[in-house]
Motif scaffolding. Structure first.
Motif, PDB file in Angstrom:
ATOM      1  N   ILE A  65      27.403  38.877  37.279  1.00 42.70           N
ATOM      2  CA  ILE A  65      28.009  39.920  38.108  1.00 42.70           C
ATOM      3  C   ILE A  65      28.196  39.418  39.534  1.00 42.70           C
ATOM      4  O   ILE A  65      29.234  39.646  40.163  1.00 42.70           O
ATOM      5  N   LEU A  66      27.191  38.699  40.055  1.00 45.00           N
ATOM      6  CA  LEU A  66      27.285  38.131  41.400  1.00 45.00           C
ATOM      7  C   LEU A  66      28.416  37.104  41.480  1.00 45.00           C
ATOM      8  O   LEU A  66      29.188  37.081  42.449  1.00 45.00           O
ATOM      9  N   THR A  67      28.511  36.267  40.454  1.00 46.08           N
ATOM     10  CA  THR A  67      29.558  35.233  40.437  1.00 46.08           C
ATOM     11  C   THR A  67      30.944  35.850  40.382  1.00 46.08           C
ATOM     12  O   THR A  67      31.863  35.421  41.095  1.00 46.08           O
ATOM     13  N   ASN A  68      31.127  36.846  39.543  1.00 49.15           N
ATOM     14  CA  ASN A  68      32.422  37.522  39.462  1.00 49.15           C
ATOM     15  C   ASN A  68      32.808  38.130  40.805  1.00 49.15           C
ATOM     16  O   ASN A  68      33.973  38.053  41.226  1.00 49.15           O
ATOM     17  N   THR A  69      31.841  38.734  41.480  1.00 53.88           N
ATOM     18  CA  THR A  69      32.106  39.326  42.789  1.00 53.88           C
ATOM     19  C   THR A  69      32.545  38.264  43.790  1.00 53.88           C
ATOM     20  O   THR A  69      33.496  38.466  44.559  1.00 53.88           O
ATOM     21  N   LYS A  70      31.866  37.113  43.783  1.00 55.08           N
ATOM     22  CA  LYS A  70      32.243  36.026  44.688  1.00 55.08           C
ATOM     23  C   LYS A  70      33.667  35.544  44.407  1.00 55.08           C
ATOM     24  O   LYS A  70      34.361  35.064  45.311  1.00 55.08           O
ATOM     25  N   ASN A  71      34.090  35.692  43.172  1.00 53.72           N
ATOM     26  CA  ASN A  71      35.461  35.326  42.791  1.00 53.72           C
ATOM     27  C   ASN A  71      36.437  36.492  42.985  1.00 53.72           C
ATOM     28  O   ASN A  71      37.572  36.440  42.508  1.00 53.72           O
ATOM     29  N   ASN A  72      35.944  37.552  43.654  1.00 47.87           N
ATOM     30  CA  ASN A  72      36.769  38.711  43.996  1.00 47.87           C
ATOM     31  C   ASN A  72      37.307  39.446  42.767  1.00 47.87           C
ATOM     32  O   ASN A  72      38.457  39.892  42.726  1.00 47.87           O
ATOM     33  N   ILE A  73      36.446  39.575  41.751  1.00 44.79           N
ATOM     34  CA  ILE A  73      36.833  40.302  40.542  1.00 44.79           C
ATOM     35  C   ILE A  73      35.673  41.181  40.093  1.00 44.79           C
ATOM     36  O   ILE A  73      34.505  40.792  40.165  1.00 44.79           O
ATOM     37  N   GLU A  74      36.005  42.392  39.672  1.00 46.37           N
ATOM     38  CA  GLU A  74      34.985  43.339  39.236  1.00 46.37           C
ATOM     39  C   GLU A  74      34.541  43.040  37.800  1.00 46.37           C
ATOM     40  O   GLU A  74      35.241  42.387  37.036  1.00 46.37           O
ATOM     41  N   THR A  75      33.360  43.562  37.449  1.00 43.68           N
ATOM     42  CA  THR A  75      32.806  43.420  36.103  1.00 43.68           C
ATOM     43  C   THR A  75      32.672  44.797  35.482  1.00 43.68           C
ATOM     44  O   THR A  75      32.058  45.689  36.081  1.00 43.68           O
ATOM     45  N   PHE A  76      33.244  44.995  34.302  1.00 41.80           N
ATOM     46  CA  PHE A  76      33.124  46.292  33.641  1.00 41.80           C
ATOM     47  C   PHE A  76      31.770  46.398  32.941  1.00 41.80           C
ATOM     48  O   PHE A  76      31.393  45.538  32.144  1.00 41.80           O
ATOM     49  N   VAL A  77      31.023  47.459  33.262  1.00 35.73           N
ATOM     50  CA  VAL A  77      29.726  47.715  32.647  1.00 35.73           C
ATOM     51  C   VAL A  77      29.678  49.165  32.170  1.00 35.73           C
ATOM     52  O   VAL A  77      30.496  49.990  32.581  1.00 35.73           O
ATOM     53  N   LYS A  78      28.708  49.451  31.328  1.00 36.31           N
ATOM     54  CA  LYS A  78      28.518  50.820  30.847  1.00 36.31           C
ATOM     55  C   LYS A  78      27.128  51.327  31.245  1.00 36.31           C
ATOM     56  O   LYS A  78      26.214  50.557  31.495  1.00 36.31           O
ATOM     57  N   GLU A 101      48.296  43.047  40.496  1.00 34.31           N
ATOM     58  CA  GLU A 101      47.582  43.212  39.237  1.00 34.31           C
ATOM     59  C   GLU A 101      46.106  43.474  39.517  1.00 34.31           C
ATOM     60  O   GLU A 101      45.494  42.801  40.347  1.00 34.31           O
ATOM     61  N   ILE A 102      45.552  44.478  38.843  1.00 42.30           N
ATOM     62  CA  ILE A 102      44.155  44.848  39.021  1.00 42.30           C
ATOM     63  C   ILE A 102      43.371  44.251  37.859  1.00 42.30           C
ATOM     64  O   ILE A 102      43.397  44.754  36.740  1.00 42.30           O
ATOM     65  N   LYS A 103      42.675  43.153  38.120  1.00 38.03           N
ATOM     66  CA  LYS A 103      41.970  42.447  37.063  1.00 38.03           C
ATOM     67  C   LYS A 103      40.476  42.722  37.122  1.00 38.03           C
ATOM     68  O   LYS A 103      39.916  42.958  38.193  1.00 38.03           O
ATOM     69  N   PHE A 104      39.844  42.694  35.948  1.00 33.77           N
ATOM     70  CA  PHE A 104      38.393  42.823  35.866  1.00 33.77           C
ATOM     71  C   PHE A 104      37.898  42.051  34.658  1.00 33.77           C
ATOM     72  O   PHE A 104      38.667  41.718  33.748  1.00 33.77           O
ATOM     73  N   ILE A 105      36.609  41.755  34.652  1.00 29.56           N
ATOM     74  CA  ILE A 105      35.978  41.060  33.541  1.00 29.56           C
ATOM     75  C   ILE A 105      35.360  42.069  32.590  1.00 29.56           C
ATOM     76  O   ILE A 105      34.566  42.921  33.007  1.00 29.56           O
ATOM     77  N   ASN A 106      35.730  42.002  31.324  1.00 30.96           N
ATOM     78  CA  ASN A 106      35.050  42.782  30.300  1.00 30.96           C
ATOM     79  C   ASN A 106      33.780  42.011  29.943  1.00 30.96           C
ATOM     80  O   ASN A 106      33.843  40.954  29.319  1.00 30.96           O
ATOM     81  N   ARG A 107      32.645  42.524  30.362  1.00 32.35           N
ATOM     82  CA  ARG A 107      31.393  41.764  30.239  1.00 32.35           C
ATOM     83  C   ARG A 107      31.015  41.487  28.789  1.00 32.35           C
ATOM     84  O   ARG A 107      30.427  40.455  28.475  1.00 32.35           O
ATOM     85  N   LYS A 108      31.335  42.399  27.907  1.00 33.47           N
ATOM     86  CA  LYS A 108      30.962  42.240  26.499  1.00 33.47           C
ATOM     87  C   LYS A 108      31.755  41.123  25.828  1.00 33.47           C
ATOM     88  O   LYS A 108      31.244  40.400  24.975  1.00 33.47           O
ATOM     89  N   THR A 109      33.024  40.983  26.214  1.00 35.98           N
ATOM     90  CA  THR A 109      33.882  39.986  25.561  1.00 35.98           C
ATOM     91  C   THR A 109      34.109  38.750  26.425  1.00 35.98           C
ATOM     92  O   THR A 109      34.523  37.709  25.922  1.00 35.98           O
ATOM     93  N   GLY A 110      33.862  38.895  27.742  1.00 35.04           N
ATOM     94  CA  GLY A 110      34.124  37.787  28.654  1.00 35.04           C
ATOM     95  C   GLY A 110      35.587  37.644  29.022  1.00 35.04           C
ATOM     96  O   GLY A 110      35.963  36.731  29.760  1.00 35.04           O
ATOM     97  N   GLU A 111      36.429  38.536  28.541  1.00 36.29           N
ATOM     98  CA  GLU A 111      37.869  38.460  28.776  1.00 36.29           C
ATOM     99  C   GLU A 111      38.245  39.046  30.137  1.00 36.29           C
ATOM    100  O   GLU A 111      37.614  40.000  30.607  1.00 36.29           O
TER     101      GLU A 111
END
Length: 292
Positions: free
Chosen positions: A272-285, A2-12
């Motif tokens: 963004i740094l924290t998400n990376t440390k948790n091995n998950i990308e952050t969606f940005v625009k 599964e390819i997971k990422f964080i939607n930064r606007k919603t936190g989901e």
């Protein structure tokens, strides 16, 4: 996988399903695909052939289904679906200015999934997606790599459904781009998981340095990908640019922008740094603040 990422606007936490998922899994996760198909896909002629196909007027028939399948918001675009002259014309479409407001401080140069490291040396501690990645290998320039040996590193991965133009993240003056030869490897999550180092250090790429008055020299490096015939620049070297000005665009395929910044001048946002440390990308625009 599964390819997971964080939607930064919603936190989901969301799950990404890349177009052509089955084919990508075959190429990068299957021994048969790696042995027989991957060498063919990497060949320049195939990328150029597919690029020509996507430039043909007949390719417009692919647009409507692509928009539907990937849920692309066409109200942001300057053209409607029936106004594009080819699939590539749609793929690197321009957006209405209000669709991507330019926020304060240091901004994302494009839409995509972001990984960020406060110090590039940290990669040796936990790697990227489980693979070692060195600036020296990426830039193919030992002297330049030494300059950025303790820089902050950002990797922005564009998926095929993303807006495919990229912009300057800060005010400054860009140098002439330096091209580095390579193959056209996919930058899909499956390819990254299979061999992160190969994707970034053997792929076709180029870089320019954005010289700023107060934030040091920012290195910006677009990376080509499978089925992308070229990285297309739209800026004029050695001429001042404003934050948010267009730098270039990618033709059809997934692509990436690698950024190196002076960590003493620009601080990447903590989420963004924290998400990376948790091995998950952050969606940005594009235009969204990602550092101060």
């Amino acid at each position: 996988m599964e390819i997971k990422f964080i939607n930064r606007k919603t936190g989901e936490v969301q799950i990404e399903t890349p177009p052509g998922e089955g084919f990508l899994k075959l190429l990068y996760n299957n021994p048969f695909g790696k042995m027989l198909l991957l060498p063919l896909v990497k060949r320049k002629f195939l990328s150029e052939w597919y690029g020509r196909k996507m430039n043909a007027p007949s390719s417009t028939k692919k647009i409507a289904q692509f928009v539907k399948d990937l849920n692309i918001d066409m109200t942001e675009a300057n053209k409607s679906i029936d106004e594009f002259s080819s699939f590539n014309d749609f793929f690197y479409r321009t957006l209405k200015p209000e669709a991507r407001p330019i926020e304060s401080e240091f901004i994302s140069p494009g839409d995509g999934k972001l990984l960020a490291f406060e110090d590039v040396a940290d990669i040796h501690k936990f790697f990227v997606k489980g693979r070692k990645f060195t600036v020296k290998e990426f830039l193919n320039n030992a002297e330049l790599a030494s300059t950025y040996k303790n820089a902050s590193l950002l990797i922005l991965r564009l998926a095929p459904n993303d807006y495919h133009r990229y912009h300057f993240p800060y005010n400054g003056t860009p140098t002439t781009s330096v091209k580095i030869k390579g193959d056209y490897l996919s930058v899909s999550p499956y390819a990254l998981a299979s061999n992160f180092t190969k994707v970034f250090c053997e792929n076709k790429r180029e870089y320019c340095i954005l010289k700023t008055e107060t934030k040091g020299d920012i290195l910006l490096a677009p990376v080509g990908a499978t089925m992308v015939g070229s990285i297309l620049e739209t800026f004029t070297p050695n001429q001042p640019v404003n934050k948010g000005d267009e730098m270039g665009y990618f033709a059809f395929g997934g692509s990436t922008i690698v950024i190196l910044i002076d960590k003493n001048q620009i601080k990447i946002d903590e989420d963004i740094l924290t998400n990376t440390k948790n091995n998950i990308e952050t969606f940005v625009k594009m235009g969204e603040k990602i550092g101060v």
